[in-house]
Design a protein around this motif. Structure first.
Motif, mmCIF file in Angstrom:
data_model
loop_
_atom_site.group_PDB
_atom_site.id
_atom_site.type_symbol
_atom_site.label_atom_id
_atom_site.label_comp_id
_atom_site.label_asym_id
_atom_site.label_seq_id
_atom_site.Cartn_x
_atom_site.Cartn_y
_atom_site.Cartn_z
ATOM 1 N N LEU A 197 119.010 -63.991 -81.891
ATOM 2 C CA LEU A 197 120.799 -64.474 -82.284
ATOM 3 C C LEU A 197 120.489 -65.241 -83.186
ATOM 4 C CD1 LEU A 197 121.969 -65.520 -78.833
ATOM 5 C CD2 LEU A 197 122.160 -63.708 -80.198
ATOM 6 N N ASP A 198 119.777 -66.416 -83.764
ATOM 7 C CA ASP A 198 119.755 -66.966 -85.426
ATOM 8 C C ASP A 198 119.943 -65.607 -86.563
ATOM 9 O OD1 ASP A 198 119.870 -69.331 -86.339
ATOM 10 O OD2 ASP A 198 117.687 -68.858 -87.055
ATOM 11 N N GLN A 199 119.182 -65.460 -86.348
ATOM 12 C CA GLN A 199 119.016 -64.058 -87.696
ATOM 13 C C GLN A 199 119.877 -63.401 -87.495
ATOM 14 O OE1 GLN A 199 117.012 -64.131 -89.906
ATOM 15 N NE2 GLN A 199 116.438 -66.243 -89.473
ATOM 16 N N LEU A 200 120.618 -62.533 -86.054
ATOM 17 C CA LEU A 200 121.561 -62.056 -86.156
ATOM 18 C C LEU A 200 123.382 -62.429 -87.473
ATOM 19 C CD1 LEU A 200 121.543 -60.456 -82.420
ATOM 20 C CD2 LEU A 200 122.397 -59.172 -84.971
ATOM 21 N N GLY A 201 123.042 -63.806 -87.344
ATOM 22 C CA GLY A 201 123.858 -64.630 -87.628
ATOM 23 C C GLY A 201 123.928 -64.471 -89.053
ATOM 24 N N ALA A 202 122.538 -63.756 -90.014
ATOM 25 C CA ALA A 202 122.180 -63.813 -91.069
ATOM 26 C C ALA A 202 121.689 -63.005 -92.100
ATOM 27 C CB ALA A 202 120.604 -64.759 -91.439
ATOM 28 N N VAL A 203 121.263 -62.265 -91.485
ATOM 29 C CA VAL A 203 121.511 -60.202 -91.476
ATOM 30 C C VAL A 203 122.539 -59.431 -91.663
ATOM 31 C CG1 VAL A 203 118.995 -60.200 -90.305
ATOM 32 C CG2 VAL A 203 121.417 -59.597 -89.126
ATOM 33 N N SER A 204 121.965 -58.339 -93.372
ATOM 34 C CA SER A 204 123.877 -57.721 -93.191
ATOM 35 C C SER A 204 122.966 -56.228 -92.973
ATOM 36 C CB SER A 204 124.495 -57.887 -94.579
ATOM 37 O OG SER A 204 123.801 -57.820 -95.372
ATOM 38 N N PHE A 205 124.177 -55.466 -93.325
ATOM 39 C CA PHE A 205 123.416 -54.102 -93.197
ATOM 40 C C PHE A 205 124.866 -52.712 -93.784
ATOM 41 C CE2 PHE A 205 123.709 -49.941 -90.916
ATOM 42 C CZ PHE A 205 122.469 -49.286 -91.986
ATOM 43 N N ASP A 206 124.347 -52.363 -94.530
ATOM 44 C CA ASP A 206 125.376 -51.104 -94.968
ATOM 45 C C ASP A 206 125.627 -50.027 -94.957
ATOM 46 O OD1 ASP A 206 125.788 -52.855 -97.777
ATOM 47 O OD2 ASP A 206 123.914 -51.793 -98.966
ATOM 48 N N ALA A 207 126.850 -50.603 -93.606
ATOM 49 C CA ALA A 207 127.226 -49.320 -92.904
ATOM 50 C C ALA A 207 128.156 -48.447 -93.509
ATOM 51 C CB ALA A 207 128.404 -49.814 -91.549
ATOM 52 N N PRO A 208 128.334 -46.978 -92.564
ATOM 53 C CA PRO A 208 129.472 -46.424 -93.121
ATOM 54 C C PRO A 208 130.586 -47.087 -93.170
ATOM 55 C CG PRO A 208 127.887 -45.191 -91.177
ATOM 56 C CD PRO A 208 127.651 -46.551 -90.964
ATOM 57 N N GLU A 209 131.322 -47.465 -93.254
ATOM 58 C CA GLU A 209 132.489 -48.303 -92.785
ATOM 59 C C GLU A 209 132.864 -49.162 -94.277
ATOM 60 O OE1 GLU A 209 133.397 -51.101 -90.903
ATOM 61 O OE2 GLU A 209 132.660 -50.614 -89.615
ATOM 62 N N GLY A 210 131.064 -49.631 -94.666
ATOM 63 C CA GLY A 210 131.428 -50.411 -95.816
ATOM 64 C C GLY A 210 129.493 -51.552 -95.343
ATOM 65 N N PRO A 211 129.829 -52.739 -96.050
ATOM 66 C CA PRO A 211 128.913 -53.818 -95.285
ATOM 67 C C PRO A 211 129.653 -54.561 -94.436
ATOM 68 C CG PRO A 211 129.148 -53.399 -98.058
ATOM 69 C CD PRO A 211 129.830 -52.416 -97.813
ATOM 70 N N VAL A 212 128.069 -54.879 -93.273
ATOM 71 C CA VAL A 212 128.850 -55.353 -92.636
ATOM 72 C C VAL A 212 128.189 -56.531 -92.321
ATOM 73 C CG1 VAL A 212 129.954 -53.444 -90.846
ATOM 74 C CG2 VAL A 212 128.021 -53.987 -91.108
ATOM 75 N N ALA A 229 129.996 -48.109 -85.156
ATOM 76 C CA ALA A 229 129.456 -49.165 -84.865
ATOM 77 C C ALA A 229 128.256 -49.528 -83.962
ATOM 78 C CB ALA A 229 130.872 -49.434 -83.292
ATOM 79 N N ALA A 230 128.285 -47.834 -82.878
ATOM 80 C CA ALA A 230 126.960 -48.312 -82.435
ATOM 81 C C ALA A 230 125.889 -47.997 -82.552
ATOM 82 C CB ALA A 230 127.126 -46.991 -80.708
ATOM 83 N N TYR A 231 125.916 -47.203 -84.003
ATOM 84 C CA TYR A 231 124.640 -46.619 -85.813
ATOM 85 C C TYR A 231 123.997 -47.859 -85.962
ATOM 86 C CZ TYR A 231 123.183 -44.865 -89.334
ATOM 87 O OH TYR A 231 122.055 -44.314 -90.275
ATOM 88 N N PHE A 232 125.594 -48.960 -86.888
ATOM 89 C CA PHE A 232 125.087 -50.166 -86.895
ATOM 90 C C PHE A 232 124.656 -51.182 -86.453
ATOM 91 C CE2 PHE A 232 129.919 -51.560 -87.422
ATOM 92 C CZ PHE A 232 129.641 -52.563 -87.085
ATOM 93 N N GLN A 233 124.776 -50.907 -85.356
ATOM 94 C CA GLN A 233 124.347 -52.163 -84.749
ATOM 95 C C GLN A 233 123.159 -51.653 -84.371
ATOM 96 O OE1 GLN A 233 126.654 -52.501 -81.120
ATOM 97 N NE2 GLN A 233 125.538 -51.499 -79.843
ATOM 98 N N VAL A 234 122.373 -50.807 -84.323
ATOM 99 C CA VAL A 234 121.478 -51.270 -84.027
ATOM 100 C C VAL A 234 120.433 -51.006 -85.010
ATOM 101 C CG1 VAL A 234 119.525 -49.118 -82.824
ATOM 102 C CG2 VAL A 234 121.435 -48.468 -82.227
ATOM 103 N N HIS A 235 120.614 -51.430 -86.351
ATOM 104 C CA HIS A 235 120.501 -51.560 -87.233
ATOM 105 C C HIS A 235 120.301 -52.961 -87.750
ATOM 106 C CE1 HIS A 235 119.007 -47.753 -88.940
ATOM 107 N NE2 HIS A 235 119.987 -47.186 -89.194
ATOM 108 N N LEU A 236 121.960 -53.653 -87.316
ATOM 109 C CA LEU A 236 121.908 -54.691 -87.620
ATOM 110 C C LEU A 236 120.915 -55.994 -86.204
ATOM 111 C CD1 LEU A 236 125.794 -55.927 -87.548
ATOM 112 C CD2 LEU A 236 123.833 -56.345 -89.552
ATOM 113 N N PHE A 237 120.922 -55.680 -85.399
ATOM 114 C CA PHE A 237 119.657 -55.743 -84.665
ATOM 115 C C PHE A 237 118.761 -55.436 -84.842
ATOM 116 C CE2 PHE A 237 116.839 -54.520 -81.076
ATOM 117 C CZ PHE A 237 116.264 -56.157 -80.597
ATOM 118 N N ALA A 238 117.982 -54.406 -85.559
ATOM 119 C CA ALA A 238 116.570 -54.107 -85.700
ATOM 120 C C ALA A 238 116.311 -55.061 -86.958
ATOM 121 C CB ALA A 238 116.435 -53.118 -86.018
#
Length: 383
Positions: free
Chosen positions: A315-330, A291-300
């Motif tokens: 914050l507005d864009q955090l609600g619009a992006v996604s990331f293919d995290a190690p667990e799956g897309p988040v 979670a610490a890993y993928f949250q940096v990528h979501l923020f970026a």
């Protein structure tokens, strides 16, 4: 508009992880994963050409130590984006300070839910993403009589309250509930295990954290309940704890989490390879680190799309992006500031590693207040 204090030479971001706390082992893995993700973001061009610059300070073991570190990072290092804290008491100590500075905290640890802050993004599991699935699995496969053992702080009390509600919905029962001080004495553990022997539960649900986990398993290993096939279950125990135990203490143990180090997909393999290449082949890699890993990528991703480095725009864009995290897309649920996550049940095998024995087919929408959830008719008979 609240600026997030970028500079042409770099965007300072703070890390709030302690090497002295009760949960220092897992916090170390989270700090490493944060630094790995920052490196990857910078190698990909940073935030539209501006690199992230990590700032860290030594943090003591107490919640107020995290608050003081956050204050120094904000006031002396010009930081307005921070990654970290682990235990709920440290998060709760930090949040009012960050709200007063209009800073943003990204929090990468499972927790008890029932919280919202405009200045916090929660990327660890909420109760409907782990407690529900673990309770259902236990009641279907292990029995209906639970014994609760936790440390005496907010996460344990609140998590146990939620689990009690879930068990009682399905006609299960809690036959004992004990809270241990941090660094519990041998006498404390012996007293709890004497009650476990008396009650003979089908399983123990543990909200013990950090270094006390190993001693709890050692004490349980000496009981007739363990000899008879009883298990400890938890949400908080992870690979950093297994690294301090042998399989005779851990085999059969059950946990619910979004990710385990044994998960085999391209993103998970790349994450593990990156962690081991930078921090050593023996580093335990945990769900909290994921979670610490993928949250940096979501923020970026959100910061790149925001157009301006303000709290509101990110914050507005955090609600619009996604990331293919190690667990799956988040992705983030903008209404709650919590993350859609995957749910898995892991069982420790004879190799002292988590074998995934159950997984949801889709990511689960966060319901941090458990408003809509009920077992309903989905709970079938007990084993």
């Amino acid at each position: 508009m609240q600026p997030l204090n970028t500079h042409l030479e770099g965007w300072p971001v703070g890390l709030l992880f302690s090497r002295e706390s009760q949960t220092k082992a897992v916090e170390y893995t989270q700090a490493c994963a944060t630094l790995l993700a920052i490196d990857e973001v910078n190698e990909a061009g940073g935030i539209n050409g501006v690199p992230l610059v990590p700032r860290q300070l030594p943090i003591g073991p107490l919640p107020n130590d995290y608050r003081l570190a956050a204050e120094r990072l904000c006031d002396e290092e010009d930081v307005r984006v921070l990654f970290g804290t682990h235990m709920s008491n440290s998060r709760k100590a930090v949040l009012p300070l960050l709200e007063s500075r209009q800073a943003l905290l990204l929090y990468p640890t499972l927790y008890e839910g029932f919280e919202f802050s405009q200045n916090c993004i929660y990327t660890g599991a909420a109760p409907n993403q782990n407690s529900v699935q673990l309770a259902r699995h236990l009641l279907r496969h292990h029995g209906s009589r639970a014994f609760f053992i936790g440390n005496n702080y907010v996460f344990a009390h609140e998590s146990n309250r939620i689990m009690r509600d879930l068990f009682e919905q399905a006609d299960g029962s809690v036959v004992g509930e004990y809270y241990l001080p941090f660094d519990a004495s041998d006498e404390d553990l012996s007293a709890v295990m004497a009650e476990v022997e008396k009650q003979r539960p089908d399983f123990i649900y543990s909200t013990v954290v950090g270094s006390d986990i190993i001693r709890l398993h050692e004490a349980f290993a000496r009981t007739r309940v363990r000899a008879g096939g009883g298990v400890i279950t938890s949400l908080a125990t992870n690979e950093s704890d297994l690294a301090q135990m042998s399989a005779d203490l851990s085999e059969g143990f059950l946990v619910a989490a979004p990710w385990f180090a044994t998960l085999d997909n391209p993103e998970s393999r790349a994450f593990l390879q990156g962690m081991r290449a930078r921090f050593g082949a023996d580093i335990p890699v945990t769900s909290g680190a994921e979670a610490a890993y993928f949250q940096v990528h979501l923020f970026a991703r959100a910061a790149r799309e925001a157009g301006e480095a303000t709290l509101e725009a990110v914050l507005d864009q955090l609600g619009a992006v996604s990331f293919d995290a190690p667990e799956g897309p988040v992705k983030l649920d903008a209404a709650t500031h919590h993350t859609w996550l995957w749910s898995r049940i892991g069982r420790v095998d004879a190799r002292n590693a988590f074998e995934v024995i159950e997984v949801e087919k889709n990511p689960i929408k966060p319901e941090p207040y458990m408003v809509e959830h009920s077992f309903g008719d989905a709970m079938t008979g007990h084993a």
